[in-house]
Motif scaffolding. Structure first.
Motif, PDB file in Angstrom:
ATOM      1  N   PRO A  14       0.845  -1.191   0.000  1.00 59.24           N
ATOM      2  CA  PRO A  14       0.000   0.000   0.000  1.00 59.24           C
ATOM      3  C   PRO A  14       0.883   1.244   0.000  1.00 59.24           C
ATOM      4  CG  PRO A  14      -0.586  -1.518   1.780  1.00 59.24           C
ATOM      5  CD  PRO A  14       0.753  -1.938   1.264  1.00 59.24           C
ATOM      6  N   PHE A  15       0.568   2.178  -0.894  1.00 57.19           N
ATOM      7  CA  PHE A  15       1.360   3.413  -0.958  1.00 57.19           C
ATOM      8  C   PHE A  15       1.139   4.215   0.322  1.00 57.19           C
ATOM      9  CE2 PHE A  15       0.823   8.018  -1.878  1.00 57.19           C
ATOM     10  CZ  PHE A  15       2.167   8.339  -1.914  1.00 57.19           C
ATOM     11  N   TYR A  16       2.225   4.606   0.958  1.00 60.21           N
ATOM     12  CA  TYR A  16       2.109   5.492   2.113  1.00 60.21           C
ATOM     13  C   TYR A  16       3.169   6.576   2.017  1.00 60.21           C
ATOM     14  CZ  TYR A  16       2.258   7.529   6.712  1.00 60.21           C
ATOM     15  OH  TYR A  16       2.247   8.444   7.731  1.00 60.21           O
ATOM     16  N   GLN A  17       2.729   7.821   2.016  1.00 59.23           N
ATOM     17  CA  GLN A  17       3.648   8.963   1.979  1.00 59.23           C
ATOM     18  C   GLN A  17       3.961   9.349   3.420  1.00 59.23           C
ATOM     19  OE1 GLN A  17       4.892  10.942  -0.770  1.00 59.23           O
ATOM     20  NE2 GLN A  17       6.077  11.694   0.981  1.00 59.23           N
ATOM     21  N   SER A  18       5.213   9.153   3.818  1.00 56.92           N
ATOM     22  CA  SER A  18       5.517   9.451   5.221  1.00 56.92           C
ATOM     23  C   SER A  18       5.590  10.962   5.429  1.00 56.92           C
ATOM     24  CB  SER A  18       6.808   8.768   5.644  1.00 56.92           C
ATOM     25  OG  SER A  18       7.860   9.261   4.871  1.00 56.92           O
ATOM     26  N   LYS A  19       5.356  11.364   6.679  1.00 53.62           N
ATOM     27  CA  LYS A  19       5.331  12.797   6.984  1.00 53.62           C
ATOM     28  C   LYS A  19       6.472  13.168   7.913  1.00 53.62           C
ATOM     29  CE  LYS A  19       0.407  12.073   6.744  1.00 53.62           C
ATOM     30  NZ  LYS A  19      -0.844  11.929   7.476  1.00 53.62           N
ATOM     31  N   GLY A  20       7.203  12.177   8.377  1.00 52.58           N
ATOM     32  CA  GLY A  20       8.306  12.419   9.310  1.00 52.58           C
ATOM     33  C   GLY A  20       9.060  11.113   9.474  1.00 52.58           C
ATOM     34  N   GLY A  43      -9.533  10.129   8.288  1.00 54.03           N
ATOM     35  CA  GLY A  43      -9.130  10.328   6.895  1.00 54.03           C
ATOM     36  C   GLY A  43      -7.770  10.953   6.700  1.00 54.03           C
ATOM     37  N   CYS A  44      -6.880  10.859   7.705  1.00 53.32           N
ATOM     38  CA  CYS A  44      -5.569  11.508   7.546  1.00 53.32           C
ATOM     39  C   CYS A  44      -4.447  10.494   7.301  1.00 53.32           C
ATOM     40  CB  CYS A  44      -5.246  12.392   8.745  1.00 53.32           C
ATOM     41  SG  CYS A  44      -4.806  11.465  10.214  1.00 53.32           S
ATOM     42  N   GLY A  45      -4.778   9.209   7.163  1.00 55.71           N
ATOM     43  CA  GLY A  45      -3.744   8.245   6.762  1.00 55.71           C
ATOM     44  C   GLY A  45      -3.359   7.221   7.815  1.00 55.71           C
ATOM     45  N   CYS A 103      -2.994  -6.700  15.005  1.00 55.89           N
ATOM     46  CA  CYS A 103      -4.434  -6.469  15.124  1.00 55.89           C
ATOM     47  C   CYS A 103      -4.663  -4.973  15.237  1.00 55.89           C
ATOM     48  CB  CYS A 103      -4.992  -7.195  16.352  1.00 55.89           C
ATOM     49  SG  CYS A 103      -6.790  -7.085  16.432  1.00 55.89           S
ATOM     50  N   TYR A 104      -5.442  -4.435  14.298  1.00 54.01           N
ATOM     51  CA  TYR A 104      -5.683  -2.982  14.263  1.00 54.01           C
ATOM     52  C   TYR A 104      -7.131  -2.698  14.632  1.00 54.01           C
ATOM     53  CZ  TYR A 104      -6.222   1.723  12.268  1.00 54.01           C
ATOM     54  OH  TYR A 104      -6.495   3.064  12.088  1.00 54.01           O
ATOM     55  N   LEU A 105      -7.321  -2.075  15.784  1.00 56.77           N
ATOM     56  CA  LEU A 105      -8.669  -1.719  16.231  1.00 56.77           C
ATOM     57  C   LEU A 105      -8.894  -0.241  15.909  1.00 56.77           C
ATOM     58  CD1 LEU A 105      -8.715  -3.511  19.722  1.00 56.77           C
ATOM     59  CD2 LEU A 105      -9.408  -4.409  17.480  1.00 56.77           C
ATOM     60  N   THR A 184       0.905  15.650  -3.482  1.00 55.29           N
ATOM     61  CA  THR A 184       1.643  14.475  -3.971  1.00 55.29           C
ATOM     62  C   THR A 184       0.837  13.198  -3.711  1.00 55.29           C
ATOM     63  OG1 THR A 184       3.644  15.591  -3.277  1.00 55.29           O
ATOM     64  CG2 THR A 184       3.874  13.262  -3.816  1.00 55.29           C
ATOM     65  N   ILE A 185       0.238  13.113  -2.518  1.00 48.86           N
ATOM     66  CA  ILE A 185      -0.579  11.940  -2.192  1.00 48.86           C
ATOM     67  C   ILE A 185      -1.743  11.826  -3.176  1.00 48.86           C
ATOM     68  CG2 ILE A 185      -2.176  10.954  -0.474  1.00 48.86           C
ATOM     69  CD1 ILE A 185      -0.378  12.203   1.709  1.00 48.86           C
ATOM     70  N   LEU A 186      -2.381  12.972  -3.449  1.00 49.01           N
ATOM     71  CA  LEU A 186      -3.539  12.956  -4.356  1.00 49.01           C
ATOM     72  C   LEU A 186      -3.142  12.482  -5.751  1.00 49.01           C
ATOM     73  CD1 LEU A 186      -5.658  16.162  -3.661  1.00 49.01           C
ATOM     74  CD2 LEU A 186      -6.093  13.799  -3.024  1.00 49.01           C
ATOM     75  N   ARG A 188      -0.573  10.566  -6.553  1.00 49.44           N
ATOM     76  CA  ARG A 188      -0.258   9.126  -6.499  1.00 49.44           C
ATOM     77  C   ARG A 188      -1.531   8.272  -6.404  1.00 49.44           C
ATOM     78  NH1 ARG A 188       4.499   6.176  -5.280  1.00 49.44           N
ATOM     79  NH2 ARG A 188       3.050   4.430  -5.166  1.00 49.44           N
ATOM     80  N   GLU A 189      -2.495   8.758  -5.656  1.00 45.34           N
ATOM     81  CA  GLU A 189      -3.709   7.979  -5.434  1.00 45.34           C
ATOM     82  C   GLU A 189      -4.669   8.030  -6.621  1.00 45.34           C
ATOM     83  OE1 GLU A 189      -2.845   6.015  -2.679  1.00 45.34           O
ATOM     84  OE2 GLU A 189      -4.929   6.285  -2.057  1.00 45.34           O
ATOM     85  N   THR A 190      -4.674   9.157  -7.349  1.00 41.30           N
ATOM     86  CA  THR A 190      -5.748   9.346  -8.341  1.00 41.30           C
ATOM     87  C   THR A 190      -5.259   9.690  -9.744  1.00 41.30           C
ATOM     88  OG1 THR A 190      -5.965  11.738  -7.981  1.00 41.30           O
ATOM     89  CG2 THR A 190      -7.176  10.291  -6.469  1.00 41.30           C
ATOM     90  N   LEU A 224     -10.626  14.397  -0.260  1.00 40.15           N
ATOM     91  CA  LEU A 224      -9.953  14.956  -1.444  1.00 40.15           C
ATOM     92  C   LEU A 224      -9.740  13.869  -2.495  1.00 40.15           C
ATOM     93  CD1 LEU A 224      -7.267  17.317   0.135  1.00 40.15           C
ATOM     94  CD2 LEU A 224      -9.560  17.866  -0.678  1.00 40.15           C
ATOM     95  N   VAL A 225      -9.406  12.682  -2.017  1.00 41.73           N
ATOM     96  CA  VAL A 225      -9.216  11.551  -2.939  1.00 41.73           C
ATOM     97  C   VAL A 225     -10.544  11.274  -3.661  1.00 41.73           C
ATOM     98  CG1 VAL A 225      -8.765   9.047  -3.053  1.00 41.73           C
ATOM     99  CG2 VAL A 225      -7.286  10.523  -1.661  1.00 41.73           C
ATOM    100  N   ASN A 226     -11.630  11.300  -2.914  1.00 40.17           N
ATOM    101  CA  ASN A 226     -12.945  11.076  -3.544  1.00 40.17           C
ATOM    102  C   ASN A 226     -13.243  12.140  -4.590  1.00 40.17           C
ATOM    103  OD1 ASN A 226     -13.334   8.937  -1.851  1.00 40.17           O
ATOM    104  ND2 ASN A 226     -14.710   9.984  -0.437  1.00 40.17           N
TER     105      ASN A 226
END
Ligand code: ADP
Length: 267
Positions: A14-20, A43-45, A103-105, A184-186, A188-190, A224-226
């Motif tokens: 899965p594409f993930y743009q790191s922020k730090g 919705g922030c990643g 496990c991600y809750l 950049t994320i937008l 890459r995603e769209t 924004l992706v939508n």
């Protein structure tokens, strides 16, 4: 031999743009199997980040979207009736603990308090889960890790995580990225063009400034992706903004008008 949780292995990165430095920091937390808390607006990643980390670590990921009807048994497991009689079926948390998955809750504070208590014994030195109904103690697999997310923005105090729960976790703070990173994320995603992506991000930033002044949640990267996907499908820029950015975040006519004006002024 395939992993017992093979079905939960992500098949592509899965594409993930790191922020730090969060990728390296998470890796360090995983090496020690420290439980992780991801804080930040919807919705922030956060989910994408966990997916990316699970993939790069080569571990299965079992995700659960928590809700207020969720009881402890939804996480631990339950008896099901079938042709053979009653059979115990592990819930997602037990599955991950038994076989070594992440496990991600998601939105853990939505779940009832009794469910958060269940995770206590799994998140301290004991690393085990007690299944009272079948009289079994599952010692967590060495690869098991618990990750939970929550959105501090819209929790009531009552629903907030108990200190005794949250002090067990390493905590990552998430927020929306700076404008260029988000554009950049937008892209890459769209694959939408750079100019339109930049415009969408500017509109989101207007929306985010209204948070707390009539908007409970800002316009997220997800929205924004939508919007970008709609534009790619031939929907006009203003209509896409109305459908994907404005309507989903507000029912208030004045706030919607302010946002529509921003869209008109910029596009
Ligand atoms: P959250 O779990 O915080 O509610 P998500 O991880 O589901 O949010 O993000 C929503 C969408 O926004 C993702 O599906 C993805 O398209 C996009 N997104 C947000 N942040 C990033 C990022 N840093 N890298 C890649 N995509 C992102």
């Amino acid at each position: 031999m395939s992993h017992p949780l093979q079905a939960f292995m992500l098949s592509s990165e899965p594409f993930y743009q790191s922020k730090g430095d969060e990728v390296e920091q998470y890796r360090a937390a995983y090496q020690q199997k420290l439980p992780v808390l991801l804080k930040g607006p919807t919705g922030c990643g956060k989910t994408r980040f966990v997916e990316h980390m699970a993939y790069t670590l080569g571990k299965p990921l079992i995700s659960v979207a928590c809700n207020e009807d969720m009881a402890a048994s939804d996480l631990m497991g339950r008896f099901l009736l079938n042709e053979q009689g009653t059979q115990w079926i592990d819930g997602p948390l037990t599955l991950a603990a038994r076989h070594g998955g992440i496990c991600y809750l998601d939105e853990v504070v939505e779940a009832r308090q009794d469910t958060t208590v269940v995770i206590h014994a799994l998140t301290d030195y004991r690393r085990r889960i007690l299944l009272e109904k079948i009289n079994e103690v599952v010692e967590a697999h060495p690869d098991f890790q618990l990750v939970v997310s929550y959105n501090p923005g819209y929790q009531s105090l009552v629903k907030d995580l108990k200190p005794s729960t949250r002090q067990r976790f390493i905590s990552f703070e998430f927020d929306f990225p700076d404008a260029e990173t988000e554009a950049t994320i937008l892209i890459r995603e769209t694959q939408l063009n750079l100019d339109s992506c930049r415009l969408l991000v500017e509109i989101a930033q207007v929306g985010r400034r209204l948070k707390g002044h009539g908007l409970t949640e800002g316009i997220s990267t997800r929205l924004l992706v939508n919007a970008a996907h709609l534009i790619n499908q031939g929907i006009g820029f203003s209509d896409a903004c109305q459908l994907a950015l404005i309507s989903p975040v507000t029912d208030d006519a004045e706030i919607a008008d302010t946002l529509r004006h921003a869209v008109q002024a910029m596009s």
